[in-house]
Write a protein that holds these residues in place. Structure first.
Motif, PDB file in Angstrom:
ATOM      1  N   ASN A   1     -50.193 -40.803  92.535  1.00 42.80           N
ATOM      2  CA  ASN A   1     -51.039 -42.033  92.233  1.00 42.80           C
ATOM      3  C   ASN A   1     -51.179 -42.345  90.806  1.00 42.80           C
ATOM      4  N   ILE A   2     -51.364 -43.592  90.648  1.00 42.29           N
ATOM      5  CA  ILE A   2     -51.768 -43.968  88.979  1.00 42.29           C
ATOM      6  C   ILE A   2     -53.095 -44.971  89.318  1.00 42.29           C
ATOM      7  N   ASN A   3     -54.065 -44.855  88.511  1.00 49.01           N
ATOM      8  CA  ASN A   3     -55.117 -45.883  88.404  1.00 49.01           C
ATOM      9  C   ASN A   3     -55.103 -46.862  87.276  1.00 49.01           C
ATOM     10  N   ASN A   4     -56.066 -47.739  87.260  1.00 46.18           N
ATOM     11  CA  ASN A   4     -55.786 -48.868  86.135  1.00 46.18           C
ATOM     12  C   ASN A   4     -56.119 -48.352  84.877  1.00 46.18           C
ATOM     13  N   LEU A   5     -56.612 -47.154  84.450  1.00 54.68           N
ATOM     14  CA  LEU A   5     -56.610 -46.417  83.401  1.00 54.68           C
ATOM     15  C   LEU A   5     -55.264 -45.663  82.994  1.00 54.68           C
ATOM     16  N   GLY A   6     -54.453 -45.826  83.607  1.00 58.83           N
ATOM     17  CA  GLY A   6     -53.122 -45.392  83.318  1.00 58.83           C
ATOM     18  C   GLY A   6     -53.004 -43.535  83.776  1.00 58.83           C
ATOM     19  N   GLN A   7     -53.976 -43.305  84.322  1.00 57.06           N
ATOM     20  CA  GLN A   7     -54.133 -41.897  84.599  1.00 57.06           C
ATOM     21  C   GLN A   7     -53.454 -41.538  85.986  1.00 57.06           C
ATOM     22  N   ILE A   8     -52.646 -40.604  85.831  1.00 56.47           N
ATOM     23  CA  ILE A   8     -51.431 -40.103  86.831  1.00 56.47           C
ATOM     24  C   ILE A   8     -51.995 -38.756  87.489  1.00 56.47           C
ATOM     25  N   VAL A   9     -51.944 -38.651  88.874  1.00 55.06           N
ATOM     26  CA  VAL A   9     -52.276 -37.395  89.586  1.00 55.06           C
ATOM     27  C   VAL A   9     -50.997 -37.016  90.432  1.00 55.06           C
ATOM     28  N   GLY A  10     -50.810 -35.749  90.690  1.00 50.20           N
ATOM     29  CA  GLY A  10     -49.895 -35.264  91.479  1.00 50.20           C
ATOM     30  C   GLY A  10     -49.935 -33.844  91.459  1.00 50.20           C
ATOM     31  N   ASN A  11     -48.943 -33.018  91.324  1.00 49.39           N
ATOM     32  CA  ASN A  11     -48.901 -31.653  91.174  1.00 49.39           C
ATOM     33  C   ASN A  11     -47.642 -31.246  90.331  1.00 49.39           C
ATOM     34  N   SER A  12     -47.765 -29.980  89.697  1.00 51.68           N
ATOM     35  CA  SER A  12     -46.770 -29.420  88.859  1.00 51.68           C
ATOM     36  C   SER A  12     -46.053 -28.605  89.599  1.00 51.68           C
ATOM     37  N   SER A  13     -44.781 -28.241  88.913  1.00 55.31           N
ATOM     38  CA  SER A  13     -43.742 -27.218  89.676  1.00 55.31           C
ATOM     39  C   SER A  13     -44.324 -25.942  90.029  1.00 55.31           C
ATOM     40  N   ASP A  14     -45.390 -25.582  89.583  1.00 55.32           N
ATOM     41  CA  ASP A  14     -45.899 -24.242  89.811  1.00 55.32           C
ATOM     42  C   ASP A  14     -47.172 -24.380  90.976  1.00 55.32           C
ATOM     43  N   GLY A  15     -47.042 -25.481  91.387  1.00 52.96           N
ATOM     44  CA  GLY A  15     -47.898 -25.650  92.793  1.00 52.96           C
ATOM     45  C   GLY A  15     -49.496 -25.957  92.426  1.00 52.96           C
ATOM     46  N   HIS A  16     -49.870 -26.336  91.199  1.00 45.58           N
ATOM     47  CA  HIS A  16     -51.244 -26.885  90.925  1.00 45.58           C
ATOM     48  C   HIS A  16     -51.244 -28.536  90.782  1.00 45.58           C
ATOM     49  N   ALA A  17     -52.410 -28.656  91.222  1.00 44.10           N
ATOM     50  CA  ALA A  17     -52.733 -30.205  90.953  1.00 44.10           C
ATOM     51  C   ALA A  17     -53.044 -30.352  89.766  1.00 44.10           C
ATOM     52  N   VAL A  18     -52.419 -31.651  89.293  1.00 43.69           N
ATOM     53  CA  VAL A  18     -52.702 -31.739  87.864  1.00 43.69           C
ATOM     54  C   VAL A  18     -52.986 -33.660  87.439  1.00 43.69           C
ATOM     55  N   MET A  19     -53.509 -33.856  86.398  1.00 41.25           N
ATOM     56  CA  MET A  19     -53.660 -34.960  86.080  1.00 41.25           C
ATOM     57  C   MET A  19     -53.109 -35.195  84.826  1.00 41.25           C
ATOM     58  N   LEU A  20     -52.240 -36.425  84.601  1.00 40.37           N
ATOM     59  CA  LEU A  20     -51.619 -36.833  83.377  1.00 40.37           C
ATOM     60  C   LEU A  20     -52.273 -38.041  82.673  1.00 40.37           C
ATOM     61  N   SER A  21     -52.812 -37.802  81.508  1.00 45.45           N
ATOM     62  CA  SER A  21     -53.239 -38.922  80.809  1.00 45.45           C
ATOM     63  C   SER A  21     -53.484 -38.911  79.377  1.00 45.45           C
ATOM     64  N   GLN A  22     -52.926 -39.781  78.636  1.00 46.57           N
ATOM     65  CA  GLN A  22     -52.678 -40.023  77.206  1.00 46.57           C
ATOM     66  C   GLN A  22     -52.136 -38.962  76.420  1.00 46.57           C
ATOM     67  N   GLY A  23     -50.967 -38.389  77.102  1.00 46.44           N
ATOM     68  CA  GLY A  23     -50.258 -37.367  76.655  1.00 46.44           C
ATOM     69  C   GLY A  23     -50.931 -35.783  76.759  1.00 46.44           C
ATOM     70  N   GLU A  24     -52.185 -35.707  77.607  1.00 41.17           N
ATOM     71  CA  GLU A  24     -52.679 -34.557  78.075  1.00 41.17           C
ATOM     72  C   GLU A  24     -52.370 -34.261  79.458  1.00 41.17           C
ATOM     73  N   VAL A  25     -52.095 -33.067  79.614  1.00 43.30           N
ATOM     74  CA  VAL A  25     -52.216 -32.439  81.152  1.00 43.30           C
ATOM     75  C   VAL A  25     -53.373 -31.787  81.411  1.00 43.30           C
ATOM     76  N   THR A  26     -54.112 -32.164  82.473  1.00 46.15           N
ATOM     77  CA  THR A  26     -55.222 -31.411  82.900  1.00 46.15           C
ATOM     78  C   THR A  26     -54.689 -30.576  84.258  1.00 46.15           C
ATOM     79  N   ASP A  27     -55.087 -29.461  84.224  1.00 41.58           N
ATOM     80  CA  ASP A  27     -54.728 -28.630  85.491  1.00 41.58           C
ATOM     81  C   ASP A  27     -55.958 -28.551  86.210  1.00 41.58           C
ATOM     82  N   LEU A  28     -55.873 -29.291  87.559  1.00 38.55           N
ATOM     83  CA  LEU A  28     -56.877 -28.956  88.263  1.00 38.55           C
ATOM     84  C   LEU A  28     -57.183 -27.873  89.154  1.00 38.55           C
ATOM     85  N   GLY A  29     -56.147 -26.837  89.119  1.00 34.97           N
ATOM     86  CA  GLY A  29     -56.207 -25.590  89.844  1.00 34.97           C
ATOM     87  C   GLY A  29     -55.778 -25.903  91.114  1.00 34.97           C
TER      88      GLY A  29
END
Length: 474
Positions: A95-123
């Motif tokens: 999914n993607i919100n109106n701020l352009g923040q993107i969520v999904g999962n990484s190839s190693d199975g972690h939930a992640v958020m992508l925003s402005q060039g930064e990757v946040t690992d949600l664990g």
């Protein structure tokens, strides 16, 4: 029966006759092929109100795939953008919100958020893997994590903390699919994998079963900012049907052809998109012993739009000769733009699409003449005025480089637009007057209308028509 199994059943049906179609007076849409990451196929899953789209596409050679962001006509490989410096390799982006923040999962199975060039690992909340499925404009994220047993549990991630949502039994299963800007969460859950799933609404710490009618199974897929929930339910008799649940009302949306339905998204106007099998033809089966032959309907999954109390096959909203079969509609934004995927061309390959509502505008061909006579043998230029209105500033809003005009509207016949703005119809508003090549406009004897197409600066497609008289035609 699972969605995957149901899709496989219909995929094996063989079409043996010409496809059927039904006319409609519904809103017209322009379709855009979003392209690929170098391979042959792509799939679109979500769109925000700015028209930014996320999805998944094949790389060159079709041996691997990766997530993409499509924005302003350009597809960006999210692995290439985020990966090299941060060691990130994405899985599916949800999914993607109106701020352009993107969520999904990484190839190693972690939930992640992508925003402005930064990757946040949600664990993973201590599980084997996790996936983020929804994000609101406050940055609150929902999804699910998986325990070693394989059972999924819903989560809410807010202010850097991931919290599990009930039910919490060892055999319990839950998935949170969406969250609105008020923090209301929807999804589906069950106390045991032996018990059918039930759609839920989670609000103020309370999880409520919102299964519609007398259903034995239900799934909630999305929730808008008015608290309306879209999903599907399985009655005790008959196939899955789509529904919308409002605060005081549950509406049965039905199906396209009576045999199945999946509702995947709802916008703030209450418009719903998803997929449902449609009748696309018939097949003949013969008993050679009796000599009797029988005709059966053939079904194919088609994307739909539910609007104004009517479920519309998306394929009715595009030209029948477009080469597209729109199979799955995954999301709709508050501008009414729809994304998903379907088959295109030959051989039929899956391609991500964007459907944009066409804004109808008023034009005047040869505005200084009483009759719109076009001499297609001797004429050189055709002036066309795009008229402004109180809500539409033609000179300021139209992307002049996108203008096409002619017998069908797609002809690249633009010569140029007047620098000096004119009020051609005397309403006090400045209009946009442009000139087009007679030769390139493609008019022939018998044509009775000219069609202009363009895009506004924000990408919204527009279209206008006016009558013409083609001469000489003796």
């Amino acid at each position: 029966m699972s969605l995957l199994v149901r899709r496989l059943i219909y995929a094996f049906v063989v079409v043996m006759t010409v496809a059927l179609s039904q006319p409609t007076n519904a809103q017209k849409y322009a379709i855009t092929d979003l392209g690929t990451l170098g391979g042959t196929e792509s799939f679109a899953y979500a769109i925000n109100d700015s028209g930014d789209i996320i999805g998944y596409a094949r790389y060159q050679g079709d041996t691997t795939s990766g997530p993409f962001l499509w924005s302003n006509g350009k597809m960006t490989d999210l692995n290439a953008y985020y990966g090299p410096e941060q060691g990130f390799y994405a899985g599916i982006m949800g999914n993607i919100n109106n701020l352009g923040q993107i969520v999904g999962n990484s190839s190693d199975g972690h939930a992640v958020m992508l925003s402005q060039g930064e990757v946040t690992d949600l664990g993973t909340f201590g599980g084997d893997y996790a996936s983020a499925l929804g994000i609101n404009d406050l940055g609150q994220i929902v999804g699910y994590f998986a325990l070693p047993s394989g059972h999924h549990h819903a989560f809410l991630y807010t202010d850097g903390v991931m919290t599990a949502l009930g039910p919490f039994g060892e055999e319990a299963i839950s998935v949170a699919t969406a969250i609105n800007d008020s923090g209301m969460i929807t999804g589906f859950a069950t106390d045991s994998y032996t018990v059918s799933a039930r759609a839920f609404l989670y609000n103020n710490g309370i999880m409520t079963d919102i299964s519609p009618f007398d259903s034995r199974e239900s799934y909630a897929r999305d929730i808008n900012n008015h608290g309306q929930v879209a999903g599907e339910y399985l009655p005790y008799s008959g196939p899955f049907r789509c529904f919308v649940r409002s605060e005081h009302l549950i509406s049965d949306l039905g199906t396209l052809a009576g045999i199945d339905c999946v509702a995947l998204a709802i916008n703030d106007q209450g418009e719903v998109v998803g997929s449902s099998p449609a009748v696309v033809g018939t097949e003949i089966s013969c008993d050679f012993e009796t000599g009797m032959c029988y005709e059966y309907p053939v079904y194919s999954w088609h994307g739909f739009l539910y609007k104004n109390k009517r479920m519309i096959d998306l394929n009715e909203l595009i030209p029948s000769d477009s080469g597209w079969e729109l199979e799955w509609a995954y999301d709709i934004n508050n501008k009414g733009q729809i994304v998903g995927y379907g088959t295109f061309g030959a051989p039929s390959l899956y391609r991500a699409f964007l459907l944009s509502p066409v804004t109808r505008t008023t034009i005047r061909i040869k505005p200084s003449h009483v009759f719109n006579k076009i001499n297609f043998k001797r004429g050189k230029k055709i002036p066309v005025a795009i008229l402004s209105s109180e809500s539409f500033d033609a000179p300021g809003l139209v992307d002049k480089s996108s203008l096409t005009f002619g017998a069908v509207g797609d002809e690249a016949s633009l010569i140029g637009c007047d620098r000096k703005q004119k009020d051609v119809n005397g309403d006090g508003l400045k209009d946009l007057v442009c000139k087009f090549s007679v030769r390139l406009a493609g008019f022939q004897c018998g044509d009775t209308e000219g069609i202009l197409k363009a895009k506004m600066i924000d990408g919204t497609p527009i279209e206008g028509k006016d009558s013409v008289i083609i001469i000489p035609c003796k």
